[in-house]
Scaffold this active site. Structure first.
Site, PDB file in Angstrom:
ATOM      1  N   THR A 183       0.851  -1.185   0.000  1.00 40.98           N
ATOM      2  CA  THR A 183       0.000   0.000   0.000  1.00 40.98           C
ATOM      3  C   THR A 183       0.887   1.235   0.000  1.00 40.98           C
ATOM      4  O   THR A 183       2.092   1.159   0.242  1.00 40.98           O
ATOM      5  CB  THR A 183      -0.904   0.011   1.240  1.00 40.98           C
ATOM      6  OG1 THR A 183      -0.070   0.097   2.420  1.00 40.98           O
ATOM      7  CG2 THR A 183      -1.727  -1.262   1.323  1.00 40.98           C
ATOM      8  N   GLU A 328      -5.509  -3.956  -1.547  1.00 36.15           N
ATOM      9  CA  GLU A 328      -6.052  -5.068  -0.763  1.00 36.15           C
ATOM     10  C   GLU A 328      -7.121  -5.872  -1.495  1.00 36.15           C
ATOM     11  O   GLU A 328      -7.505  -6.952  -1.034  1.00 36.15           O
ATOM     12  CB  GLU A 328      -6.638  -4.538   0.551  1.00 36.15           C
ATOM     13  CG  GLU A 328      -5.604  -4.049   1.549  1.00 36.15           C
ATOM     14  CD  GLU A 328      -5.234  -2.591   1.399  1.00 36.15           C
ATOM     15  OE1 GLU A 328      -4.677  -2.006   2.340  1.00 36.15           O
ATOM     16  OE2 GLU A 328      -5.513  -2.010   0.315  1.00 36.15           O
ATOM     17  N   LYS A 438     -16.831  16.434   9.798  1.00 36.08           N
ATOM     18  CA  LYS A 438     -17.987  16.455  10.686  1.00 36.08           C
ATOM     19  C   LYS A 438     -18.159  17.861  11.238  1.00 36.08           C
ATOM     20  O   LYS A 438     -17.356  18.345  12.031  1.00 36.08           O
ATOM     21  CB  LYS A 438     -17.830  15.448  11.826  1.00 36.08           C
ATOM     22  CG  LYS A 438     -19.143  15.177  12.564  1.00 36.08           C
ATOM     23  CD  LYS A 438     -19.014  13.990  13.515  1.00 36.08           C
ATOM     24  CE  LYS A 438     -20.367  13.611  14.091  1.00 36.08           C
ATOM     25  NZ  LYS A 438     -20.268  12.448  15.006  1.00 36.08           N
ATOM     26  N   TRP A 443     -22.280  15.084   8.830  1.00 41.74           N
ATOM     27  CA  TRP A 443     -21.182  14.702   7.944  1.00 41.74           C
ATOM     28  C   TRP A 443     -21.216  15.508   6.646  1.00 41.74           C
ATOM     29  O   TRP A 443     -22.265  15.722   6.049  1.00 41.74           O
ATOM     30  CB  TRP A 443     -21.258  13.208   7.603  1.00 41.74           C
ATOM     31  CG  TRP A 443     -21.152  12.293   8.779  1.00 41.74           C
ATOM     32  CD1 TRP A 443     -22.153  11.539   9.327  1.00 41.74           C
ATOM     33  CD2 TRP A 443     -19.997  12.027   9.562  1.00 41.74           C
ATOM     34  NE1 TRP A 443     -21.690  10.823  10.399  1.00 41.74           N
ATOM     35  CE2 TRP A 443     -20.364  11.096  10.574  1.00 41.74           C
ATOM     36  CE3 TRP A 443     -18.676  12.473   9.532  1.00 41.74           C
ATOM     37  CZ2 TRP A 443     -19.470  10.608  11.515  1.00 41.74           C
ATOM     38  CZ3 TRP A 443     -17.777  11.993  10.478  1.00 41.74           C
ATOM     39  CH2 TRP A 443     -18.173  11.079  11.440  1.00 41.74           C
TER      40      TRP A 443
END
Length: 542
Positions: A183, A328, A438, A443
């Site tokens: 990654t 992944e 937030k 959100w």
């Protein structure tokens, strides 16, 4: 059970090992071309039969070096046929191919090569400065081989040229590892994801299906996505399964890509939005230029393609598909295939579908769970957003050398993305869990803000981050790079955004910068942006 199989009948034990892919490509599509365009403008042509022969010679050469099954063989290279040969030559000896991203920082390069314990490093001369700089920091690497020069190491062609190609692939279990990808490590050291022969074969078979890349032997694929990035989206494996023609370029310049697409009759291509922007800029700035007429399919990943770009390609008659995934997930998780009611939709409705991340192919399951309660699975109503989780036969279970699994109960892997799923199964990503803003307990999607901002004709790139606010906890700050010779004021941009997002989402301020920081994989680095604006103070608190 064995006795029952013998009594009733049985199917053959044909192991799902990736060497079957190159065997098939050479046997059934041996004369299908593999074209490499080098940085100096020269070109090399081979075919699938030639790739297999060279891969077998590389397998022999690796055995001569004492490479054993399970050893890691690294590559530091761009897209070309010799790199493709290495994918099959490395696994042919039973080794584990480790594609290294040359855009990573030195500390990351040191970590991943040492963590992988690579024994061989194959590289392009372009990256020779990195090799010379990092050699003292890579104690496990015993052999260096250069793909395109005899300096500063043994030339790849000379190395495999000493072998005759009369050899056999290593035989093992289909669950043996075959590839290692790391990654980007935006929140710590990179993590290694170990792909298996079985998972890679299943991924390849899914990738050639119509909802994903839709490749067959008629396809001419120009993979712009680097071979060092997330297994090049699995294309080197899938292309062999399909028997497709590959056209590789070491340069992603718009003029070069257009020329290659026209000359080689490229039908499909895959890359990130910045590549498509460069191609369109070339088309727009050269009289008589047009989108290559042979091009039929564009697959876009890495980040979302702007709606205006999708519209333009679709109006030109191209099939556009977003591909969502990550290292992944090998990496295909979803692709923007057409929906069952596609022909009944208006053009604008079709663009809206294509602007989302699409649906999972068979082999991938997705769900969203509540951000505050991960035990609560959210409905597929196209409204309720939450943390995206995935599972399937090519999804990571445990990171390389990790002490514990990376999944929760039911083998669900938390992707770190925030999204919602529509009733027809279409995934729409709205943010990353660590990037969601937030404000006042509600959100705000940084991704939707960014997409709205880049829709403005003067904006080249935009990033939204949450900045501490004494009244609302956080408020969005929009960081913008304008296009050359274009200007837009903060007030104008905020008024534009007010037409495209909820009014309370509109950023309290816009910061204009010359450039936005990116990670080694080309994505916007929100971590660096947050650090850059860590001391930001709002002009007024309202």
């Amino acid at each position: 059970m064995q006795q029952l199989r013998q009594t009733l009948g049985a199917m053959q034990d044909w192991k799902l090992r990736v060497t079957h892919l190159i065997d098939h490509a050479a046997r059934e599509h041996g004369s299908r071309e593999i074209v490499s365009r080098w940085a100096d403008g020269s070109e090399t042509r081979t075919d699938w039969a030639g790739v297999r022969h060279d891969a077998l010679r590389m397998t022999q050469a690796l055995r001569r070096l004492g490479i054993k099954p399970g050893d890691r063989i690294a590559t530091l290279a761009m897209n070309h046929h010799r790199h493709l040969v290495s994918w099959y030559g490395a696994v042919g000896v039973g080794g584990i191919l480790h594609t290294v991203n040359p855009r990573l920082f030195d500390d990351q390069l040191e970590f991943i090569v040492n963590h992988a314990e690579d024994r061989v490093m194959l590289f392009d001369k372009l990256w020779a400065p990195i090799i010379e700089r990092m050699k003292p920091r890579w104690p496990t690497v015993e052999h260096y081989i250069c793909y395109d020069s005899s300096e500063p190491a043994l030339h790849f062609e000379e190395w495999i040229g000493a072998e005759d190609g009369i050899a056999e692939w290593h035989d093992g279990d289909e669950r043996d590892p075959c590839m290692l990808c790391y990654t980007s490590g935006t929140t710590g050291n990179p993590k290694g994801v170990l792909y298996e022969h079985r998972s890679t074969m299943l991924h390849a078979l899914s990738a050639i299906s119509p909802p994903v890349f839709g490749m067959d032997c008629r396809s001419v694929m120009l993979p712009i996505v680097p071979m060092f990035h997330a297994a090049s989206w699995g294309l080197p494996w899938a292309g062999a399964a399909a028997g497709a023609k590959f056209v590789y370029s070491a340069v992603n310049d718009g003029a070069v890509l257009c020329d290659l697409m026209n000359r080689e009759k490229v039908t499909c291509s895959a890359g990130v939005p910045t590549v498509w922007l460069a191609l369109l800029q070339h088309v727009d700035t050269h009289n008589g230029s047009e989108i290559p007429p042979s091009l039929q399919t564009i697959v876009c990943g890495g980040s979302a393609m702007p709606r205006a770009m999708i519209e333009r390609f679709m109006r030109a008659g191209l099939r556009v598909a977003h591909a969502w995934g990550m290292t992944e997930t090998s990496p295909i998780g979803t692709t923007g295939a057409e929906t069952a009611n596609w022909n009944e939709l208006t053009f604008d409705e079709q663009v809206t579908v294509k602007a989302m991340q699409g649906r999972p192919p068979f082999g991938v399951e997705i769900r969203c769970v509540d951000l505050g309660d991960p035990e609560k699975v959210l409905p597929r109503d196209g409204v309720t957003s939450g943390a995206l989780q995935v599972r399937g036969p090519w999804i990571v279970k445990r990171y390389f050398k990790a002490d514990a699994d990376a999944v929760v109960a039911g083998q669900w892997f938390d992707t770190g993305d925030v999204g919602l799923i529509h009733p027809d199964g279409t995934l729409q990503l709205t943010d990353r869990t660590k990037d969601v803003i937030k404000s006042g307990g509600e959100w705000i999607s940084s991704v939707e803000l960014e997409n709205a901002a880049v829709g403005h004709p003067a904006v080249a790139e935009a990033a939204a981050i949450g900045v501490y606010h004494p009244k609302w906890d956080e408020r969005p700050l929009l960081v913008v790079v304008t296009k050359p010779d274009q200007q837009v004021s903060q007030a104008e941009l905020k008024a534009w955004l007010a037409q495209h997002v909820a009014k309370w989402w509109v950023p309290d301020a816009v910061a204009f910068v010359d450039q936005i920081p990116h990670t080694g994989t080309g994505k916007i680095s929100k971590k660096d942006l947050r650090e850059q604006f860590r001391e930001y103070v709002w002009d007024q608190v309202a």
